[in-house]
Design a protein around this motif. Structure first.
Motif, PDB file in Angstrom:
ATOM      1  N   ALA A  10       0.829  -1.202   0.000  1.00 15.22           N
ATOM      2  CA  ALA A  10       0.000   0.000   0.000  1.00 15.22           C
ATOM      3  C   ALA A  10       0.864   1.253   0.000  1.00 15.22           C
ATOM      4  O   ALA A  10       0.508   2.274  -0.611  1.00 15.22           O
ATOM      5  N   GLU A  11       1.999   1.195   0.668  1.00 14.93           N
ATOM      6  CA  GLU A  11       2.914   2.339   0.676  1.00 14.93           C
ATOM      7  C   GLU A  11       3.570   2.509  -0.697  1.00 14.93           C
ATOM      8  O   GLU A  11       3.762   3.643  -1.158  1.00 14.93           O
ATOM      9  N   ARG A  12       3.882   1.409  -1.340  1.00 13.84           N
ATOM     10  CA  ARG A  12       4.533   1.490  -2.654  1.00 13.84           C
ATOM     11  C   ARG A  12       3.584   2.008  -3.717  1.00 13.84           C
ATOM     12  O   ARG A  12       3.986   2.793  -4.587  1.00 13.84           O
ATOM     13  N   TRP A  13       2.322   1.566  -3.666  1.00 16.00           N
ATOM     14  CA  TRP A  13       1.332   1.976  -4.656  1.00 16.00           C
ATOM     15  C   TRP A  13       0.158   2.666  -3.950  1.00 16.00           C
ATOM     16  O   TRP A  13      -0.920   2.070  -3.766  1.00 16.00           O
ATOM     17  N   PRO A  14       0.324   3.917  -3.539  1.00 17.90           N
ATOM     18  CA  PRO A  14      -0.722   4.586  -2.753  1.00 17.90           C
ATOM     19  C   PRO A  14      -2.024   4.806  -3.502  1.00 17.90           C
ATOM     20  O   PRO A  14      -3.072   5.035  -2.879  1.00 17.90           O
ATOM     21  N   GLY A  15      -2.005   4.725  -4.829  1.00 17.83           N
ATOM     22  CA  GLY A  15      -3.235   4.900  -5.589  1.00 17.83           C
ATOM     23  C   GLY A  15      -4.009   3.621  -5.818  1.00 17.83           C
ATOM     24  O   GLY A  15      -5.103   3.647  -6.405  1.00 17.83           O
ATOM     25  N   ALA A  16      -3.485   2.501  -5.346  1.00 20.84           N
ATOM     26  CA  ALA A  16      -4.123   1.200  -5.583  1.00 20.84           C
ATOM     27  C   ALA A  16      -4.982   0.776  -4.400  1.00 20.84           C
ATOM     28  O   ALA A  16      -4.739   1.176  -3.257  1.00 20.84           O
ATOM     29  N   ARG A  17      -5.967  -0.048  -4.705  1.00 22.40           N
ATOM     30  CA  ARG A  17      -6.688  -0.748  -3.635  1.00 22.40           C
ATOM     31  C   ARG A  17      -5.922  -2.031  -3.356  1.00 22.40           C
ATOM     32  O   ARG A  17      -5.744  -2.867  -4.243  1.00 22.40           O
ATOM     33  N   VAL A  18      -5.446  -2.185  -2.123  1.00 24.10           N
ATOM     34  CA  VAL A  18      -4.614  -3.326  -1.747  1.00 24.10           C
ATOM     35  C   VAL A  18      -5.427  -4.247  -0.850  1.00 24.10           C
ATOM     36  O   VAL A  18      -5.990  -3.805   0.161  1.00 24.10           O
ATOM     37  N   VAL A  19      -5.480  -5.530  -1.217  1.00 19.47           N
ATOM     38  CA  VAL A  19      -6.298  -6.503  -0.500  1.00 19.47           C
ATOM     39  C   VAL A  19      -5.419  -7.654  -0.042  1.00 19.47           C
ATOM     40  O   VAL A  19      -4.737  -8.291  -0.852  1.00 19.47           O
ATOM     41  N   GLY A  20      -5.425  -7.932   1.253  1.00 17.81           N
ATOM     42  CA  GLY A  20      -4.740  -9.090   1.790  1.00 17.81           C
ATOM     43  C   GLY A  20      -5.727 -10.204   2.072  1.00 17.81           C
ATOM     44  O   GLY A  20      -6.774  -9.965   2.683  1.00 17.81           O
ATOM     45  N   VAL A  21      -5.418 -11.409   1.625  1.00 19.67           N
ATOM     46  CA  VAL A  21      -6.305 -12.569   1.806  1.00 19.67           C
ATOM     47  C   VAL A  21      -5.556 -13.622   2.616  1.00 19.67           C
ATOM     48  O   VAL A  21      -4.412 -13.968   2.300  1.00 19.67           O
ATOM     49  N   ASP A  22      -6.209 -14.144   3.655  1.00 20.09           N
ATOM     50  CA  ASP A  22      -5.597 -15.191   4.461  1.00 20.09           C
ATOM     51  C   ASP A  22      -6.696 -16.034   5.100  1.00 20.09           C
ATOM     52  O   ASP A  22      -7.803 -15.544   5.354  1.00 20.09           O
ATOM     53  N   SER A  23      -6.381 -17.296   5.364  1.00 18.28           N
ATOM     54  CA  SER A  23      -7.366 -18.208   5.954  1.00 18.28           C
ATOM     55  C   SER A  23      -7.264 -18.287   7.465  1.00 18.28           C
ATOM     56  O   SER A  23      -8.040 -19.015   8.089  1.00 18.28           O
ATOM     57  N   SER A  24      -6.333 -17.550   8.060  1.00 19.16           N
ATOM     58  CA  SER A  24      -6.121 -17.618   9.502  1.00 19.16           C
ATOM     59  C   SER A  24      -6.737 -16.421  10.216  1.00 19.16           C
ATOM     60  O   SER A  24      -6.258 -15.292  10.061  1.00 19.16           O
ATOM     61  N   PRO A  25      -7.775 -16.630  11.030  1.00 21.80           N
ATOM     62  CA  PRO A  25      -8.329 -15.519  11.808  1.00 21.80           C
ATOM     63  C   PRO A  25      -7.292 -14.909  12.747  1.00 21.80           C
ATOM     64  O   PRO A  25      -7.314 -13.693  12.994  1.00 21.80           O
ATOM     65  N   GLU A  26      -6.396 -15.747  13.274  1.00 26.94           N
ATOM     66  CA  GLU A  26      -5.378 -15.225  14.187  1.00 26.94           C
ATOM     67  C   GLU A  26      -4.456 -14.240  13.470  1.00 26.94           C
ATOM     68  O   GLU A  26      -4.116 -13.176  14.017  1.00 26.94           O
ATOM     69  N   MET A  27      -4.040 -14.593  12.269  1.00 28.78           N
ATOM     70  CA  MET A  27      -3.186 -13.688  11.500  1.00 28.78           C
ATOM     71  C   MET A  27      -3.940 -12.406  11.136  1.00 28.78           C
ATOM     72  O   MET A  27      -3.400 -11.296  11.245  1.00 28.78           O
ATOM     73  N   LEU A  28      -5.182 -12.532  10.716  1.00 27.94           N
ATOM     74  CA  LEU A  28      -5.936 -11.352  10.290  1.00 27.94           C
ATOM     75  C   LEU A  28      -6.258 -10.424  11.453  1.00 27.94           C
ATOM     76  O   LEU A  28      -6.402  -9.212  11.260  1.00 27.94           O
ATOM     77  N   SER A  29      -6.344 -10.967  12.651  1.00 27.55           N
ATOM     78  CA  SER A  29      -6.576 -10.089  13.804  1.00 27.55           C
ATOM     79  C   SER A  29      -5.392  -9.153  14.009  1.00 27.55           C
ATOM     80  O   SER A  29      -5.561  -8.014  14.458  1.00 27.55           O
ATOM     81  N   LYS A  30      -4.196  -9.629  13.680  1.00 34.22           N
ATOM     82  CA  LYS A  30      -3.021  -8.761  13.739  1.00 34.22           C
ATOM     83  C   LYS A  30      -2.977  -7.820  12.531  1.00 34.22           C
ATOM     84  O   LYS A  30      -2.550  -6.672  12.648  1.00 34.22           O
ATOM     85  N   ALA A  31      -3.427  -8.302  11.391  1.00 32.44           N
ATOM     86  CA  ALA A  31      -3.354  -7.510  10.168  1.00 32.44           C
ATOM     87  C   ALA A  31      -4.239  -6.271  10.224  1.00 32.44           C
ATOM     88  O   ALA A  31      -3.903  -5.235   9.632  1.00 32.44           O
TER      89      ALA A  31
END
Length: 258
Positions: free
Chosen positions: A49-70
């Protein structure tokens, strides 16, 4: 399988280096949508997101634990979001211009079959960049398989580990990308990482390769398995006055749709 974001991030600098070596080969000027497949705790997704500030950046993961940190990384960035989802069920949108998957596709058994479809769905000019571990033949992983397949553990761990065919060699990923109509590049790098601490390789694999075993066993059995595995790793990777050297082979492939 549950993930421990704190344990995964214990050797953050070492785990992050392949990500930047990978994304440094993406020459996209102004993408509309950037997708990070297997985004984990989201800290590296935030750099996209920092590299491409004009883009919509989407992170996908199957771990709720990881996404809670994200989620902490999404708050200050208006165009950064994280989604719970199975990588195998994902498909690019018409606006997806960059796809990054860093150290995630080894957990998707069918990713070699999925990759041609993902590439076919991308528009001309879009990029797909992947990195997977190539160290399944190293002692850190072969000793894990040997112990899991031993008489004491085989019945309880049958089918839990699939290290032999988890990833392909660089030439296979290159061939898939070329056949999909991409200008592509594939390579491998072995990082000679110097890890600090006692039995450092054991601490490393507790954040990744050992997770399926821990998830399959009871707490008592997991502790017993870990003791035996830790002893084997200490012998295979002796520590020195400057730390423990851990050869860390990674496989990379980057393609741009023509």
């Amino acid at each position: 399988m549950h993930w421990d974001p704190a344990k995964y991030g214990q050797f953050g600098d070492h785990r992050q280096r392949p990500f930047f070596d990978l994304t440094g080969r993406i020459d996209a000027a102004a993408p509309r949508e950037v997708v990070d497949l297997g985004c984990g705790p989201g800290n590296l997704t935030a750099t996209l997101a920092e590299r491409w500030p004009g883009a919509r950046v989407v992170g996908v993961d199957s771990s709720p634990e990881m996404l809670s940190k994200a989620e902490a990384h999404a708050e200050p960035a208006a165009d950064l979001e994280f989604r719970l989802g199975d990588i195998a069920a994902w498909s690019p949108s018409p606006e997806t211009d960059v796809v990054v998957s860093n150290a995630a596709l080894q957990w998707v058994p069918e990713h070699l079959e999925l990759l041609p479809g993902w590439l076919a769905a991308l528009r001309p000019g879009a990029w797909f960049a992947l990195q997977v571990p190539g160290n399944f033949g190293s002692p850190s992983h072969s000793l894990l398989r040997e112990l899991a397949e031993s008489p004491a553990w085989a019945a309880r761990l049958d089918g839990v580990l699939r290290h032999d065919d988890a990833v392909a060699e660089p030439a296979r990923y290159l061939d898939i990308m070329l056949r999909a109509g991409c200008a592509a590049d594939a390579w491998e790098t072995t990082y000679l990482q110097v890890l600090p601490g006692d039995n450092a390789v054991y601490e490393w694999v507790r954040g990744t390769a050992l997770r399926p075993v821990l998830a399959a066993l009871s707490r008592e059995d997991a502790a017993e398995f870990e003791r035996g595995y830790a002893q084997r790793l200490a012998e295979a990777y002796p520590s020195t006055e400057y730390g423990t050297v851990y050869p860390f082979r990674r496989i990379f492939a980057v393609g741009r749709k023509l």
